[in-house]
Design an enzyme around this catalytic site. Sequence first.
Site, PDB file in Angstrom:
ATOM      1  N   PHE A   1       0.864  -1.191   0.000  1.00 32.72           N
ATOM      2  CA  PHE A   1       0.000   0.000   0.000  1.00 32.72           C
ATOM      3  C   PHE A   1       0.893   1.231   0.000  1.00 32.72           C
ATOM      4  O   PHE A   1       1.684   1.433   0.908  1.00 32.72           O
ATOM      5  CB  PHE A   1      -0.903   0.010   1.244  1.00 32.72           C
ATOM      6  CG  PHE A   1      -1.892   1.149   1.240  1.00 32.72           C
ATOM      7  CD1 PHE A   1      -3.206   0.959   0.823  1.00 32.72           C
ATOM      8  CD2 PHE A   1      -1.512   2.423   1.634  1.00 32.72           C
ATOM      9  CE1 PHE A   1      -4.116   2.014   0.800  1.00 32.72           C
ATOM     10  CE2 PHE A   1      -2.418   3.483   1.613  1.00 32.72           C
ATOM     11  CZ  PHE A   1      -3.726   3.271   1.199  1.00 32.72           C
TER      12      PHE A   1
ATOM     13  N   ASP B   1       9.311   2.996   1.480  1.00 33.90           N
ATOM     14  CA  ASP B   1       8.119   3.739   1.897  1.00 33.90           C
ATOM     15  C   ASP B   1       7.990   3.547   3.406  1.00 33.90           C
ATOM     16  O   ASP B   1       7.536   2.505   3.876  1.00 33.90           O
ATOM     17  CB  ASP B   1       6.899   3.206   1.157  1.00 33.90           C
ATOM     18  CG  ASP B   1       5.602   3.888   1.606  1.00 33.90           C
ATOM     19  OD1 ASP B   1       5.614   4.581   2.639  1.00 33.90           O
ATOM     20  OD2 ASP B   1       4.578   3.706   0.925  1.00 33.90           O
TER      21      ASP B   1
ATOM     22  N   LYS C   1       2.470  10.271   8.230  1.00 34.85           N
ATOM     23  CA  LYS C   1       1.802   9.793   9.438  1.00 34.85           C
ATOM     24  C   LYS C   1       2.409  10.325  10.742  1.00 34.85           C
ATOM     25  O   LYS C   1       2.180  11.467  11.109  1.00 34.85           O
ATOM     26  CB  LYS C   1       1.772   8.259   9.414  1.00 34.85           C
ATOM     27  CG  LYS C   1       0.785   7.712   8.364  1.00 34.85           C
ATOM     28  CD  LYS C   1       0.594   6.227   8.507  1.00 34.85           C
ATOM     29  CE  LYS C   1      -0.343   5.657   7.450  1.00 34.85           C
ATOM     30  NZ  LYS C   1      -1.760   5.908   7.731  1.00 34.85           N
TER      31      LYS C   1
END
Length: 399
Positions: free
Chosen positions: A141, A226, A255
Site C-alpha cells: 500500500f 516507503d 503519518k
Amino acid sequence: MSELASTPEMLSSATESIMYVVTRPEQVMVRGKGSYLWDAEGNRYLDFIQGWAVNSLGHCPPVLVRAINKQMKELLNGSPALLNDQMIAAADLLVKNSCLDKIWFGNSGAEVNEGAIKLARKYGAEHLNGAYEIITANNSFHGRTLGLMSASGKEAWHKLFEPKVPGFVHVNFNSLNAVVDAVSDRTCAIMMEPIQGEGGVYVASQEFMSGLRRLCDEKGILLILDEVQTGAGRTGQLFGYQNYNVEPDIMTLGKGLGSGFPVAAFLAKDHVCVFEAGDQGGTFGGQPLAMTAAYTVIKHMLDKNIPDRARRRGNFLKKKLRKLAKETGLSNVRGTGLLVAVDLPHDQGAAVVANAFDKGLLINAPKPNALRFMPALTVSNAELDEMLSILKSALLSVS
Ligand SMILES: Cc1ncc(COP(=O)(O)O)c(C=O)c1O
C-alpha cells in the site's frame, strides 16, 4: 463538548453533507488526550488506531500543542517560494539523524511517494538510459492517487479507476528471487515498505532487505523505502531501515512525523537528487506550522528515547498477545515495535472491531481475519493491559 456538535440536529445534518467513502460509527469524536478519545456524549475510548498510526505521541501531546501555539503567533504560513526558519530546523534535524542527505516536505504520504517516484524516474532518465519501471510488492500500500493505486499491490484496486498508470511491476513480498527475475533494463527502482502495514503487518525479512540492497548496488538502480507507516519511531527505531542496517537511496515519511499535524517528506542520497527548478513543488509543502510539528515531534522522540520505548512496549504487547492467543484461538502474533497484528481463527475482524468499539476500544482489522494494533508510542503498560482485557472480552463475545 464542542459547540459544533452540541445538538443531535447539527450532527445529523453534518453527516448528510459528508461524501460517502467509508462506513463510520455514528459517534462524533470531540476530544483526545494521550491514549484516549472522547465522543460528544462523553464516552471514552482507548485508542489503538491513533489516527491510523499517526498520533505517534498520542492525542494532543502538550509538547506539540505548545510549539504549534507559539509558532501560530509568529508565522502561520510563509510561501512555498521562500525559506522559513522552521523548515530549515526540521530539514536539518531529519537529515542529520538519517542516512540521507536532502529532504523535500509535503503534506501526505501519497504526495511524497509520488515525489519519490518522480525522482526515481528522472534518475532513470538521466543515469539509466531512460529506465522508468519500478518494482513494487503484491499486497503493498503506497497511497490513493492514480499513480500510487497503480504502484500498490492491493488486490481490490486491480480493476478500479482504469486505466492504470503504467510502469509498475509487482512481485511477491519477501521473495528476493522474484525481484531478481523482475529486474530488467527498464528498471530504475525497487519500492518497498519495511513492514506491509495496510496489507496486514507483514515484516520484511533481513535476507530480503539485504538482498534488495545488494541487487540495487549491482544493477545501479535505486532502493526506495516507503516509511510512511514505519518511520518516526513506530518500529522501535527512528526509521524502519535501521532495524536492518540497510540504507535506502530514497525514503518517504508521513503519518507519525507530525503526530497528528499533517506533514510528510521524502529524503534522498545526494547523488539521487536530480530535480531541477520546477520539477517538484506544492503550495503547502514546508509551511511553518507543519515544520514546527515535524521538528518538535522528532526532537522529542530523540530526547526522550521514544523509539526505544516503543520497542519495549511492543515486545510487552506481543508477549501478552501470545498468552491471550493460547486462551482465545488467536495465532501468528507479529510485527516490530508498536506496529503489531494477530490472526483470528475466522473472518471475525469486523465483528471484533465493532464489539470492541461498543466496549470503548478502537482497534483495526486490516483483513477480515486479522487485527492490527498501532497505539501511541507513549502508551503505558497499564493501557496495554486495559486494551488486552477489553479485547479478550470482545473476542469471547463474538466467538
Ligand atoms: C506505507 C504507506 N504509504 C503511504 C500511505 C499513504 O499515506 P497518506 O494516506 O497520508 O496519503 C500509507 C497510508 O496508510 C501507508 O501506510
